[in-house]
Design a protein around this motif. Structure first.
Motif, PDB file in Angstrom:
ATOM      1  N   VAL A 227      39.582 -27.174  75.769  1.00 55.52           N
ATOM      2  CA  VAL A 227      38.965 -26.017  76.209  1.00 55.52           C
ATOM      3  C   VAL A 227      38.021 -26.216  77.090  1.00 55.52           C
ATOM      4  CG1 VAL A 227      37.534 -24.032  75.038  1.00 55.52           C
ATOM      5  CG2 VAL A 227      39.418 -25.258  73.920  1.00 55.52           C
ATOM      6  N   TYR A 228      38.181 -25.446  78.185  1.00 59.11           N
ATOM      7  CA  TYR A 228      36.925 -25.598  79.301  1.00 59.11           C
ATOM      8  C   TYR A 228      35.928 -24.630  79.110  1.00 59.11           C
ATOM      9  CZ  TYR A 228      34.516 -24.974  83.881  1.00 59.11           C
ATOM     10  OH  TYR A 228      33.800 -24.991  84.654  1.00 59.11           O
ATOM     11  N   LYS A 229      34.540 -25.157  79.301  1.00 61.02           N
ATOM     12  CA  LYS A 229      33.438 -24.412  79.169  1.00 61.02           C
ATOM     13  C   LYS A 229      32.662 -24.981  80.421  1.00 61.02           C
ATOM     14  CE  LYS A 229      33.396 -22.887  74.366  1.00 61.02           C
ATOM     15  NZ  LYS A 229      32.502 -22.829  73.032  1.00 61.02           N
ATOM     16  N   PRO A 230      32.003 -24.196  81.288  1.00 59.40           N
ATOM     17  CA  PRO A 230      30.977 -24.681  82.359  1.00 59.40           C
ATOM     18  C   PRO A 230      30.079 -25.712  81.934  1.00 59.40           C
ATOM     19  CG  PRO A 230      31.882 -22.359  82.708  1.00 59.40           C
ATOM     20  CD  PRO A 230      32.168 -22.611  81.414  1.00 59.40           C
ATOM     21  N   ARG A 231      29.345 -25.130  80.847  1.00 65.31           N
ATOM     22  CA  ARG A 231      27.962 -25.830  80.522  1.00 65.31           C
ATOM     23  C   ARG A 231      28.073 -25.801  79.010  1.00 65.31           C
ATOM     24  NH1 ARG A 231      23.849 -27.201  83.696  1.00 65.31           N
ATOM     25  NH2 ARG A 231      23.339 -28.475  81.747  1.00 65.31           N
ATOM     26  N   PRO A 232      28.915 -26.525  78.276  1.00 67.07           N
ATOM     27  CA  PRO A 232      29.120 -26.520  76.882  1.00 67.07           C
ATOM     28  C   PRO A 232      27.561 -27.136  76.057  1.00 67.07           C
ATOM     29  CG  PRO A 232      30.418 -28.082  77.897  1.00 67.07           C
ATOM     30  CD  PRO A 232      29.963 -27.678  78.768  1.00 67.07           C
ATOM     31  N   THR A 233      27.392 -26.754  75.009  1.00 69.48           N
ATOM     32  CA  THR A 233      26.371 -27.154  74.166  1.00 69.48           C
ATOM     33  C   THR A 233      26.743 -28.697  73.721  1.00 69.48           C
ATOM     34  OG1 THR A 233      27.144 -26.440  72.138  1.00 69.48           O
ATOM     35  CG2 THR A 233      25.610 -24.953  73.334  1.00 69.48           C
ATOM     36  N   ILE A 234      25.634 -29.531  73.466  1.00 74.06           N
ATOM     37  CA  ILE A 234      25.885 -30.722  72.959  1.00 74.06           C
ATOM     38  C   ILE A 234      26.711 -30.825  71.501  1.00 74.06           C
ATOM     39  CG2 ILE A 234      24.726 -32.755  72.026  1.00 74.06           C
ATOM     40  CD1 ILE A 234      24.879 -32.352  75.144  1.00 74.06           C
ATOM     41  N   GLU A 235      26.543 -29.719  70.918  1.00 72.60           N
ATOM     42  CA  GLU A 235      27.119 -29.453  69.627  1.00 72.60           C
ATOM     43  C   GLU A 235      28.555 -29.209  69.596  1.00 72.60           C
ATOM     44  OE1 GLU A 235      24.256 -27.726  70.265  1.00 72.60           O
ATOM     45  OE2 GLU A 235      22.899 -29.114  69.018  1.00 72.60           O
ATOM     46  N   GLU A 236      28.892 -29.026  70.908  1.00 73.26           N
ATOM     47  CA  GLU A 236      30.406 -28.718  71.231  1.00 73.26           C
ATOM     48  C   GLU A 236      31.076 -29.768  71.520  1.00 73.26           C
ATOM     49  OE1 GLU A 236      30.858 -23.860  72.679  1.00 73.26           O
ATOM     50  OE2 GLU A 236      29.513 -25.273  73.606  1.00 73.26           O
ATOM     51  N   ALA A 237      30.289 -31.021  71.605  1.00 78.47           N
ATOM     52  CA  ALA A 237      31.049 -32.380  72.267  1.00 78.47           C
ATOM     53  C   ALA A 237      31.876 -32.813  71.498  1.00 78.47           C
ATOM     54  CB  ALA A 237      29.576 -32.996  72.787  1.00 78.47           C
ATOM     55  N   VAL A 238      31.892 -32.825  70.112  1.00 79.79           N
ATOM     56  CA  VAL A 238      32.693 -33.167  69.024  1.00 79.79           C
ATOM     57  C   VAL A 238      34.186 -32.982  69.328  1.00 79.79           C
ATOM     58  CG1 VAL A 238      33.193 -33.484  66.720  1.00 79.79           C
ATOM     59  CG2 VAL A 238      30.764 -33.053  67.147  1.00 79.79           C
ATOM     60  N   ASN A 240      37.507 -32.569  68.318  1.00 76.42           N
ATOM     61  CA  ASN A 240      38.409 -32.305  67.136  1.00 76.42           C
ATOM     62  C   ASN A 240      39.794 -32.096  67.644  1.00 76.42           C
ATOM     63  OD1 ASN A 240      39.534 -30.854  65.000  1.00 76.42           O
ATOM     64  ND2 ASN A 240      37.467 -30.777  64.119  1.00 76.42           N
ATOM     65  N   TRP A 241      40.774 -32.890  67.371  1.00 75.18           N
ATOM     66  CA  TRP A 241      42.237 -32.633  67.593  1.00 75.18           C
ATOM     67  C   TRP A 241      42.796 -31.451  66.896  1.00 75.18           C
ATOM     68  CZ3 TRP A 241      45.131 -34.865  71.183  1.00 75.18           C
ATOM     69  CH2 TRP A 241      46.319 -34.770  71.122  1.00 75.18           C
ATOM     70  N   GLU A 242      42.140 -30.678  66.162  1.00 77.63           N
ATOM     71  CA  GLU A 242      42.911 -29.556  65.469  1.00 77.63           C
ATOM     72  C   GLU A 242      42.038 -28.432  65.963  1.00 77.63           C
ATOM     73  OE1 GLU A 242      45.554 -29.590  63.674  1.00 77.63           O
ATOM     74  OE2 GLU A 242      45.517 -31.708  63.661  1.00 77.63           O
ATOM     75  N   LYS A 243      40.822 -28.475  66.283  1.00 72.51           N
ATOM     76  CA  LYS A 243      39.959 -27.328  66.563  1.00 72.51           C
ATOM     77  C   LYS A 243      39.694 -27.332  68.294  1.00 72.51           C
ATOM     78  CE  LYS A 243      37.290 -27.028  62.330  1.00 72.51           C
ATOM     79  NZ  LYS A 243      35.655 -27.185  61.804  1.00 72.51           N
ATOM     80  N   GLY A 244      40.083 -28.235  69.017  1.00 74.84           N
ATOM     81  CA  GLY A 244      40.008 -28.226  70.379  1.00 74.84           C
ATOM     82  C   GLY A 244      38.997 -29.361  70.846  1.00 74.84           C
ATOM     83  N   ILE A 245      39.458 -29.577  72.117  1.00 70.28           N
ATOM     84  CA  ILE A 245      38.346 -30.776  72.879  1.00 70.28           C
ATOM     85  C   ILE A 245      37.793 -29.793  74.020  1.00 70.28           C
ATOM     86  CG2 ILE A 245      38.278 -32.942  74.204  1.00 70.28           C
ATOM     87  CD1 ILE A 245      41.119 -33.503  72.419  1.00 70.28           C
ATOM     88  N   VAL A 246      36.495 -29.906  73.970  1.00 65.29           N
ATOM     89  CA  VAL A 246      35.679 -29.201  74.908  1.00 65.29           C
ATOM     90  C   VAL A 246      35.444 -30.007  76.266  1.00 65.29           C
ATOM     91  CG1 VAL A 246      33.505 -27.795  75.382  1.00 65.29           C
ATOM     92  CG2 VAL A 246      34.790 -27.560  73.147  1.00 65.29           C
ATOM     93  N   VAL A 247      35.869 -29.714  77.259  1.00 66.23           N
ATOM     94  CA  VAL A 247      35.533 -30.214  78.457  1.00 66.23           C
ATOM     95  C   VAL A 247      34.656 -29.364  79.472  1.00 66.23           C
ATOM     96  CG1 VAL A 247      37.695 -31.327  78.562  1.00 66.23           C
ATOM     97  CG2 VAL A 247      37.445 -29.260  79.875  1.00 66.23           C
ATOM     98  N   GLY A 248      33.760 -30.118  80.037  1.00 73.68           N
ATOM     99  CA  GLY A 248      32.681 -29.617  80.818  1.00 73.68           C
ATOM    100  C   GLY A 248      31.523 -30.425  81.227  1.00 73.68           C
ATOM    101  N   GLU A 249      30.658 -29.564  81.948  1.00 72.71           N
ATOM    102  CA  GLU A 249      29.469 -30.472  82.185  1.00 72.71           C
ATOM    103  C   GLU A 249      28.264 -30.515  81.284  1.00 72.71           C
ATOM    104  OE1 GLU A 249      29.160 -30.707  87.042  1.00 72.71           O
ATOM    105  OE2 GLU A 249      29.479 -28.643  86.246  1.00 72.71           O
ATOM    106  N   TYR A 250      27.950 -31.377  80.530  1.00 77.68           N
ATOM    107  CA  TYR A 250      27.063 -31.349  79.436  1.00 77.68           C
ATOM    108  C   TYR A 250      25.637 -31.549  79.963  1.00 77.68           C
ATOM    109  CZ  TYR A 250      30.905 -31.297  76.060  1.00 77.68           C
ATOM    110  OH  TYR A 250      32.007 -30.578  75.227  1.00 77.68           O
ATOM    111  N   ILE A 251      25.442 -32.480  80.669  1.00 77.60           N
ATOM    112  CA  ILE A 251      24.067 -32.701  81.272  1.00 77.60           C
ATOM    113  C   ILE A 251      24.210 -32.785  82.776  1.00 77.60           C
ATOM    114  CG2 ILE A 251      22.105 -34.400  80.995  1.00 77.60           C
ATOM    115  CD1 ILE A 251      22.385 -33.148  78.518  1.00 77.60           C
ATOM    116  N   ILE A 252      23.235 -32.068  83.324  1.00 69.08           N
ATOM    117  CA  ILE A 252      23.100 -32.364  84.794  1.00 69.08           C
ATOM    118  C   ILE A 252      21.389 -32.296  84.995  1.00 69.08           C
ATOM    119  CG2 ILE A 252      23.246 -31.236  87.140  1.00 69.08           C
ATOM    120  CD1 ILE A 252      25.426 -29.568  85.826  1.00 69.08           C
TER     121      ILE A 252
END
Length: 267
Positions: A227-238, A240-252
């Motif tokens: 799942v792509y998100k431009p600036r995901p939150t740190i909480e979304e970094a987990v 999880n094979w079932e719920k999805g893997i969030v890719v994006g830029e977490y810290i700039i």
């Protein structure tokens, strides 16, 4: 791409369906863009890898490179950077090498905001050494050392590095090579510690334990979960094979790197 590769070492040792070639191709395209822009030169780039499939990417690039002890790529790279601060230093390795054996070095490189780029390919096991459980192995997954399922909660490396002083933290997947290229291109133009996690496929050693030994099937299953998100939150970094893997830029960030701190003194 030939000028970036040691073609005499090809074909590689990688298994069919391995994602490392996709990742390396994206990184080399980003490097080529920076070279064309005049930001860096091929002679000023050094690659460092430890032990493992991912670390052996340093074998195939036509750059100055070093193959060092398991888990010791980051401290070796720090020594290279301190010896010649004008160099662009790139560390490549797997999650076992970078977050497991070398986990302590990762923490302190991020804490000190060392001016190197670390690209960690996550395939959820120690692949080359036999498929043992790794810090990132999902809960309940069977590996060669956890035949009844992994009882340990996985380490969220993106969250850990983000909690420290790193200037850049991002995650991509080999199913999104355009983001690998984009993030690596950005990292090449920044200072301080830059960390990119690349979730990769390993159908032979990891996939067969979860019923995805077929390379195409494993790739497609991973692609569905990214799942792509431009600036995901740190909480979304987990992861999880079932719920999805969030890719994006977490810290700039653009905090002074370690080299700047040395040159300017402690404020």
């Amino acid at each position: 791409m030939d000028k970036h590769l040691r073609t005499d070492r090809i074909p590689t040792l990688y298994c069919p369906g391995c994602g490392l070639g996709i990742g390396l191709g994206a990184m080399l395209r980003a490097l080529q863009k920076r070279i064309e822009e005049g930001l860096i030169s091929q002679d000023s780039v050094v690659w460092v890898g430890g032990i493992g499939c991912s670390a052996r990417l340093s074998f195939y690039v036509n750059y100055d490179s070093a193959h060092v002890l398991h888990g010791r790529a980051i401290p070796f790279a720090v020594g290279v950077k301190l010896a010649n601060p004008e160099l662009t230093v790139i560390v490549v390795g797997g999650d076992g090498d970078i977050a497991g054996i070398g986990g302590n070095h990762l923490l302190h490189a991020a804490r000190r905001n060392i001016d190197i780029i670390t690209v960690m390919f996550t395939n959820f096991v120690y692949a080359m050494t036999g498929g043992q459980v790794a810090p990132t192995t999902p809960l309940g997954v069977r590996t060669t050392t956890t035949p009844h399922g992994n009882p340990e909660p996985p380490l969220d490396v993106v969250r850990v590095v983000s909690s420290l002083n790193a200037n850049y933290v991002a995650r991509a997947s080999i199913t999104t090579p355009h983001y690998i290229e984009q993030y690596f291109y950005k990292a090449l133009g920044m200072r301080g510690f830059r960390f990119i996690e690349v979730v990769s496929t390993c159908p032979e050693v990891y996939g067969r334990h979860i019923g995805l030994r077929d390379p195409v099937e494993m790739y497609n299953e991973l692609k569905k979960r990214v799942v792509y998100k431009p600036r995901p939150t740190i909480e979304e970094a987990v992861i999880n094979w079932e719920k999805g893997i969030v890719v994006g830029e977490y810290i700039i960030r653009d905090n002074p790197g370690f080299i700047d701190s040395l040159r300017g003194g402690v404020k």
